[in-house]
Enzyme design. Structure first.
Site, PDB file in Angstrom:
ATOM      1  N   ARG A 170       0.794  -1.229   0.000  1.00 41.24           N
ATOM      2  CA  ARG A 170       0.000   0.000   0.000  1.00 41.24           C
ATOM      3  C   ARG A 170       0.826   1.278   0.000  1.00 41.24           C
ATOM      4  O   ARG A 170       0.427   2.283  -0.562  1.00 41.24           O
ATOM      5  CB  ARG A 170      -0.916   0.025   1.238  1.00 41.24           C
ATOM      6  N   PRO A 217       6.637 -19.909   8.978  1.00 40.67           N
ATOM      7  CA  PRO A 217       7.727 -19.479   9.867  1.00 40.67           C
ATOM      8  C   PRO A 217       7.268 -19.426  11.325  1.00 40.67           C
ATOM      9  O   PRO A 217       6.107 -19.128  11.608  1.00 40.67           O
ATOM     10  CB  PRO A 217       8.047 -18.054   9.384  1.00 40.67           C
ATOM     11  N   TYR A 223       0.125 -21.696  13.229  1.00 39.57           N
ATOM     12  CA  TYR A 223      -1.249 -21.776  13.762  1.00 39.57           C
ATOM     13  C   TYR A 223      -2.288 -21.864  12.643  1.00 39.57           C
ATOM     14  O   TYR A 223      -3.486 -21.867  12.907  1.00 39.57           O
ATOM     15  CB  TYR A 223      -1.540 -20.677  14.797  1.00 39.57           C
ATOM     16  N   LYS A 252      -5.035 -17.675   7.565  1.00 43.37           N
ATOM     17  CA  LYS A 252      -3.864 -18.472   7.181  1.00 43.37           C
ATOM     18  C   LYS A 252      -4.276 -19.923   6.912  1.00 43.37           C
ATOM     19  O   LYS A 252      -3.691 -20.588   6.043  1.00 43.37           O
ATOM     20  CB  LYS A 252      -2.789 -18.414   8.264  1.00 43.37           C
ATOM     21  N   PRO A 266       8.752 -17.538  15.074  1.00 37.99           N
ATOM     22  CA  PRO A 266       9.084 -16.130  15.295  1.00 37.99           C
ATOM     23  C   PRO A 266      10.380 -15.674  14.624  1.00 37.99           C
ATOM     24  O   PRO A 266      11.447 -16.238  14.864  1.00 37.99           O
ATOM     25  CB  PRO A 266       9.195 -16.012  16.817  1.00 37.99           C
TER      26      PRO A 266
HETATM   27  C1  HXC Z   1      -8.821  -4.058  18.009  1.00 40.03           C
HETATM   28  C2  HXC Z   1      -8.323  -3.068  15.985  1.00 40.03           C
HETATM   29  C3  HXC Z   1      -6.945  -2.967  16.343  1.00 40.03           C
HETATM   30  C4  HXC Z   1      -6.555  -3.459  17.637  1.00 40.03           C
HETATM   31  C5  HXC Z   1      -7.188  -2.176  14.329  1.00 40.03           C
HETATM   32  N1  HXC Z   1      -8.401  -2.551  14.752  1.00 40.03           N
HETATM   33  N2  HXC Z   1      -6.279  -2.426  15.292  1.00 40.03           N
HETATM   34  N3  HXC Z   1      -9.238  -3.597  16.798  1.00 40.03           N
HETATM   35  N4  HXC Z   1      -7.535  -3.996  18.418  1.00 40.03           N
HETATM   36  N5  HXC Z   1      -5.300  -3.430  18.038  1.00 40.03           N
HETATM   37  C6  HXC Z   1      -9.664  -2.404  13.988  1.00 40.03           C
HETATM   38  C7  HXC Z   1      -9.958  -0.958  13.665  1.00 40.03           C
HETATM   39  O1  HXC Z   1     -10.562  -0.288  14.775  1.00 40.03           O
HETATM   40  C8  HXC Z   1     -10.917  -1.100  12.475  1.00 40.03           C
HETATM   41  O2  HXC Z   1     -12.198  -1.488  12.872  1.00 40.03           O
HETATM   42  C9  HXC Z   1     -10.341  -2.314  11.747  1.00 40.03           C
HETATM   43  O3  HXC Z   1      -9.559  -3.040  12.706  1.00 40.03           O
HETATM   44  C10 HXC Z   1      -9.416  -1.920  10.592  1.00 40.03           C
HETATM   45  O4  HXC Z   1      -8.408  -1.072  11.105  1.00 40.03           O
HETATM   46  P1  HXC Z   1      -7.685   0.023  10.217  1.00 40.03           P
HETATM   47  O5  HXC Z   1      -6.612   0.640  11.054  1.00 40.03           O
HETATM   48  O6  HXC Z   1      -8.709   0.927   9.604  1.00 40.03           O
HETATM   49  O7  HXC Z   1      -7.101  -0.912   9.029  1.00 40.03           O
HETATM   50  P2  HXC Z   1      -5.900  -0.713   8.058  1.00 40.03           P
HETATM   51  O8  HXC Z   1      -5.476   0.743   7.977  1.00 40.03           O
HETATM   52  O9  HXC Z   1      -6.236  -1.421   6.798  1.00 40.03           O
HETATM   53  O10 HXC Z   1      -4.673  -1.455   8.790  1.00 40.03           O
HETATM   54  C11 HXC Z   1      -4.627  -2.844   8.860  1.00 40.03           C
HETATM   55  C12 HXC Z   1      -4.053  -3.341  10.195  1.00 40.03           C
HETATM   56  C13 HXC Z   1      -2.671  -2.672  10.480  1.00 40.03           C
HETATM   57  C14 HXC Z   1      -3.933  -4.859  10.082  1.00 40.03           C
HETATM   58  C15 HXC Z   1      -4.990  -2.971  11.316  1.00 40.03           C
HETATM   59  O11 HXC Z   1      -2.121  -3.195  11.689  1.00 40.03           O
HETATM   60  C16 HXC Z   1      -1.680  -2.907   9.367  1.00 40.03           C
HETATM   61  O12 HXC Z   1      -1.576  -2.088   8.448  1.00 40.03           O
HETATM   62  N6  HXC Z   1      -0.915  -4.048   9.378  1.00 40.03           N
HETATM   63  C17 HXC Z   1       0.011  -4.404   8.296  1.00 40.03           C
HETATM   64  C18 HXC Z   1       1.268  -5.029   8.801  1.00 40.03           C
HETATM   65  C19 HXC Z   1       1.111  -6.184   9.789  1.00 40.03           C
HETATM   66  O13 HXC Z   1       0.035  -6.340  10.402  1.00 40.03           O
HETATM   67  N7  HXC Z   1       2.194  -6.932   9.984  1.00 40.03           N
HETATM   68  C20 HXC Z   1       2.229  -8.015  10.904  1.00 40.03           C
HETATM   69  C21 HXC Z   1       2.180  -9.306  10.200  1.00 40.03           C
HETATM   70  S1  HXC Z   1       2.763 -10.464  11.325  1.00 40.03           S
HETATM   71  P3  HXC Z   1     -13.426  -0.397  13.042  1.00 40.03           P
HETATM   72  O14 HXC Z   1     -14.623  -1.235  13.375  1.00 40.03           O
HETATM   73  O15 HXC Z   1     -12.999   0.512  14.172  1.00 40.03           O
HETATM   74  O16 HXC Z   1     -13.535   0.324  11.728  1.00 40.03           O
HETATM   75  C22 HXC Z   1       2.057 -11.932  11.157  1.00 40.03           C
HETATM   76  C23 HXC Z   1       2.794 -12.981  11.995  1.00 40.03           C
HETATM   77  C24 HXC Z   1       2.020 -14.222  12.269  1.00 40.03           C
HETATM   78  O17 HXC Z   1       1.115 -12.131  10.454  1.00 40.03           O
HETATM   79  C25 HXC Z   1       2.744 -15.198  13.206  1.00 40.03           C
HETATM   80  C26 HXC Z   1       3.672 -14.705  14.227  1.00 40.03           C
HETATM   81  C27 HXC Z   1       4.426 -15.759  15.012  1.00 40.03           C
HETATM   82  P1  NAP Z   2       5.516  -6.828   7.929  1.00 44.95           P
HETATM   83  O1  NAP Z   2       6.874  -6.246   7.694  1.00 44.95           O
HETATM   84  O2  NAP Z   2       4.523  -6.016   8.664  1.00 44.95           O
HETATM   85  O3  NAP Z   2       4.961  -7.270   6.513  1.00 44.95           O
HETATM   86  C1  NAP Z   2       3.654  -7.181   6.110  1.00 44.95           C
HETATM   87  C2  NAP Z   2       3.622  -6.525   4.750  1.00 44.95           C
HETATM   88  O4  NAP Z   2       2.310  -6.616   4.210  1.00 44.95           O
HETATM   89  C3  NAP Z   2       4.029  -5.069   4.770  1.00 44.95           C
HETATM   90  O5  NAP Z   2       5.075  -4.840   3.848  1.00 44.95           O
HETATM   91  C4  NAP Z   2       2.768  -4.317   4.340  1.00 44.95           C
HETATM   92  O6  NAP Z   2       3.102  -3.199   3.521  1.00 44.95           O
HETATM   93  C5  NAP Z   2       2.029  -5.400   3.549  1.00 44.95           C
HETATM   94  N1  NAP Z   2       0.584  -5.189   3.543  1.00 44.95           N
HETATM   95  C6  NAP Z   2      -0.242  -5.095   4.615  1.00 44.95           C
HETATM   96  N2  NAP Z   2      -1.509  -4.880   4.216  1.00 44.95           N
HETATM   97  C7  NAP Z   2      -1.474  -4.839   2.860  1.00 44.95           C
HETATM   98  C8  NAP Z   2      -2.457  -4.648   1.848  1.00 44.95           C
HETATM   99  N3  NAP Z   2      -3.739  -4.451   2.168  1.00 44.95           N
HETATM  100  N4  NAP Z   2      -2.073  -4.654   0.566  1.00 44.95           N
HETATM  101  C9  NAP Z   2      -0.763  -4.852   0.224  1.00 44.95           C
HETATM  102  N5  NAP Z   2       0.199  -5.064   1.130  1.00 44.95           N
HETATM  103  C10 NAP Z   2      -0.135  -5.047   2.431  1.00 44.95           C
HETATM  104  O7  NAP Z   2       5.605  -8.219   8.735  1.00 44.95           O
HETATM  105  P2  NAP Z   2       6.477  -9.549   8.510  1.00 44.95           P
HETATM  106  O8  NAP Z   2       6.761 -10.078   9.854  1.00 44.95           O
HETATM  107  O9  NAP Z   2       7.585  -9.304   7.569  1.00 44.95           O
HETATM  108  O10 NAP Z   2       5.405 -10.524   7.824  1.00 44.95           O
HETATM  109  C11 NAP Z   2       5.609 -11.077   6.532  1.00 44.95           C
HETATM  110  C12 NAP Z   2       4.858 -12.392   6.401  1.00 44.95           C
HETATM  111  O11 NAP Z   2       5.419 -13.350   7.289  1.00 44.95           O
HETATM  112  C13 NAP Z   2       3.382 -12.312   6.714  1.00 44.95           C
HETATM  113  O12 NAP Z   2       2.660 -13.163   5.846  1.00 44.95           O
HETATM  114  C14 NAP Z   2       3.314 -12.863   8.120  1.00 44.95           C
HETATM  115  O13 NAP Z   2       2.051 -13.386   8.433  1.00 44.95           O
HETATM  116  C15 NAP Z   2       4.366 -13.942   8.035  1.00 44.95           C
HETATM  117  N6  NAP Z   2       4.894 -14.419   9.317  1.00 44.95           N
HETATM  118  C16 NAP Z   2       5.720 -13.616  10.031  1.00 44.95           C
HETATM  119  C17 NAP Z   2       6.250 -14.102  11.210  1.00 44.95           C
HETATM  120  C18 NAP Z   2       7.210 -13.297  12.026  1.00 44.95           C
HETATM  121  O14 NAP Z   2       7.601 -13.739  13.112  1.00 44.95           O
HETATM  122  N7  NAP Z   2       7.656 -12.140  11.585  1.00 44.95           N
HETATM  123  C19 NAP Z   2       5.896 -15.380  11.665  1.00 44.95           C
HETATM  124  C20 NAP Z   2       5.018 -16.156  10.896  1.00 44.95           C
HETATM  125  C21 NAP Z   2       4.530 -15.662   9.717  1.00 44.95           C
HETATM  126  P3  NAP Z   2       2.223  -1.837   3.487  1.00 44.95           P
HETATM  127  O15 NAP Z   2       2.027  -1.400   4.871  1.00 44.95           O
HETATM  128  O16 NAP Z   2       3.056  -0.932   2.622  1.00 44.95           O
HETATM  129  O17 NAP Z   2       0.943  -2.190   2.791  1.00 44.95           O
END
Ligand code: HXC
Ligand code: NAP
Length: 291
Positions: A47, A196, A155, A170, A198
Site C-alpha cells: 500500500r 515461519p 497456527y 492463514k 518467530p
Molecule cells: C482491536 C483493531 C486494532 C486493535 C485495528 N483494529 N487495530 N481492533 N484492536 N489493536 C480495527 C480498527 O478499529 C478497524 O475497525 C479495523 O480493525 C481496521 O483497522 P484500520 O486501522 O482501519 O485498518 P488498516 O489501515 O487497513 O490497517 C490494517 C491493520 C494494520 C492490520 C490494522 O495493523 C496494518 O496495516 N498491518 C500491516 C502489517 C502487519 O500487520 N504486519 C504483521 C504481520 S505479522 P473499526 O470497526 O474501528 O472500523 C504476522 C505474523 C504471524 O502475520 C505469526 C507470528 C508468530
Molecule cells: P511486515 O513487515 O509487517 O509485513 C507485512 C507486509 O504486508 C508489509 O510490507 C505491508 O506493507 C504489507 N501489507 C499489509 N496490508 C497490505 C495490503 N492491504 N495490501 C498490500 N500489502 C499489504 O511483517 P512480517 O513479519 O515481515 O510478515 C511477513 C509475512 O510473514 C506475513 O505473511 C506474516 O504473516 C508472516 N509471518 C511472520 C512471522 C514473524 O515472526 N515475523 C511469523 C510467521 C509468519 P504496506 O504497509 O506498505 O501495505
C-alpha cells in the site's frame, strides 16, 4: 553460523521475475534481497508507495538487481490486475508469485469489530486469492509455467487464541495452497507454503509482542532450539522453493520454527522447566504411587 549465510549458488534465480507482496518491509524485503542477489528481477507491491520506493532503491543499490515498486492494496482486484500489468510491462513476464503481505494484531476476539475481522481476512486470505487467481489465469492463458509460494504460519493448522482472524485466514491460505498444488499442476503451476515461527520484524513485533509484553515474556523460551529465526535462513528456504531445484516439491508446507509449535502442542513439554535435581523427588513420588 552457517545458517546466517546465503545457501544457493549465485545464479540460482537468474532470469526469473518474482512478484513479492509486502516486499517493502520485514521478511518480504529480506527474501526479495536474496532473490536479487541470486539474479532474479523483483516486483515489490504493497500500500505505501514511499516505503516501497525507498526499499526498491536500497535493494537495487545493495544488490545491483532490478526492482519495480508498485502501489497495490491486495484486497482490491483491479489494483492486483494493474500490478500484474505493470510487472509484465517492465519485465515481460512473471515466473513466481510470493504471497507474503499480511495484517495481524493480538486482541481478545470479543473485542473485535466485524470490520477488524474483515480487515485481517481481507489482507491475508482475499489478498492471496486475488493475486493467485489473477496471476494463475494469466499463466494458464499464456501456457506459461508458474510457481506460487505462500507465507502462512504454524497456527494455520493448530489455530490460536488472540489472533483468531489471522489463524482463520492463514488456514484458508494453506487450503488454497494444497488445493491448487493438485488442480494447477497440469498447467505447470506449483504451489507451496512456508510456515515461519518467530522471526523479528518491526511489523510483527509492534503488533504481536508490544513492549510491555516483551518485558515479561521471553519468546525464545517457547522455541526448543532457544532462539528466534534469522531472516537469511528464511530467505534460503524461500529461494530454494522459488527456484527450479525444488521442481518436485508441490503442495508442501515447510515449517521453519526451531520446533516451536510442537513444543506448544505436546501435553507434557512444559516439564522442561523442571530442574534436573527435582526429578529425583518426582521419581520417588511417582514410584510411590504403587503403594
Ligand atoms: C482491536 C483493531 C486494532 C486493535 C485495528 N483494529 N487495530 N481492533 N484492536 N489493536 C480495527 C480498527 O478499529 C478497524 O475497525 C479495523 O480493525 C481496521 O483497522 P484500520 O486501522 O482501519 O485498518 P488498516 O489501515 O487497513 O490497517 C490494517 C491493520 C494494520 C492490520 C490494522 O495493523 C496494518 O496495516 N498491518 C500491516 C502489517 C502487519 O500487520 N504486519 C504483521 C504481520 S505479522 P473499526 O470497526 O474501528 O472500523 C504476522 C505474523 C504471524 O502475520 C505469526 C507470528 C508468530
Ligand atoms: P511486515 O513487515 O509487517 O509485513 C507485512 C507486509 O504486508 C508489509 O510490507 C505491508 O506493507 C504489507 N501489507 C499489509 N496490508 C497490505 C495490503 N492491504 N495490501 C498490500 N500489502 C499489504 O511483517 P512480517 O513479519 O515481515 O510478515 C511477513 C509475512 O510473514 C506475513 O505473511 C506474516 O504473516 C508472516 N509471518 C511472520 C512471522 C514473524 O515472526 N515475523 C511469523 C510467521 C509468519 P504496506 O504497509 O506498505 O501495505
Amino acid at each position: 553460523m552457517q545458517y546466517s549465510k546465503p545457501m544457493l549458488k549465485e545464479d540460482a534465480l537468474e532470469g526469473k521475475v518474482i512478484l513479492v507482496t509486502g516486499g517493502g518491509s520485514g521478511l518480504g524485503k529480506s527474501m526479495s534481497k536474496y532473490f536479487l542477489e541470486l539474479g532474479a528481477k523483483v516486483v515489490i507491491a504493497s500500500r505505501k508507495m514511499e516505503k516501497l520506493e525507498a526499499a526498491a532503491k536500497e535493494l537495487s543499490e545493495s544488490t545491483g538487481g532490478e526492482v519495480l515498486p508498485v502501489q497495490c492494496d491486495v484486497r482490491k482486484y483491479d489494483e492486483v490486475e494493474a500490478t500484474i500489468t505493470a510487472a509484465k510491462d517492465k519485465f515481460g513476464k512473471i515466473d513466481v508469485l510470493l504471497n507474503n503481505a499480511a495484517g495481524n494484531f493480538i486482541s481478545p476476539t470479543e473485542r473485535l469489530s466485524h470490520k477488524a475481522f474483515d480487515t485481517i481476512i481481507g489482507i491475508v486470505l482475499q489478498g492471496t486469492y486475488n493475486f493467485t487467481l489473477a496471476v494463475g489465469k494469466d499463466w494458464i492463458e499464456q501456457k506459461q509455467a508458474g510457481n506460487i509460494l505462500n507465507i502462512v504460519t504454524t497456527y494455520a493448522w493448530t489455530g490460536s487464541g488472540f489472533v483468531a482472524p489471522s489463524a482463520a485466514a492463514k488456514a484458508g491460505v494453506l487450503a488454497l495452497t494444497r488445493s491448487l498444488a493438485v488442480e494447477w499442476a497440469r498447467h505447470g503451476i506449483r504451489s507451496n507454503a512456508i510456515a515461519p515461527g518467530p522471526f523479528p520484524t518491526k511489523g510483527a513485533w509492534d503488533r504481536l509482542f508490544p513492549e510491555n509484553l516483551r518485558k515479561n515474556f521471553d519468546i525464545k523460551k517457547k522455541v526448543p532450539v532457544g532462539r528466534v529465526g534469522e531472516h537469511q535462513e528464511l530467505a534460503n528456504l524461500a529461494a530454494y522453493l522459488v527456484s527450479d531445484f525444488s521442481a518436485y516439491v508441490n503442495g508442501e508446507v515447510i515449517t521453519i520454527d526451531g520446533g516451536e509449535w510442537l513444543k506448544g502442542a505436546g501435553e507434557f513439554n512444559f516439564l522442561d522447566f523442571i530442574p534436573d535435581q527435582m526429578w529425583d523427588q518426582i521419581e520417588k513420588m511417582v514410584r510411590g504411587a504403587k503403594s
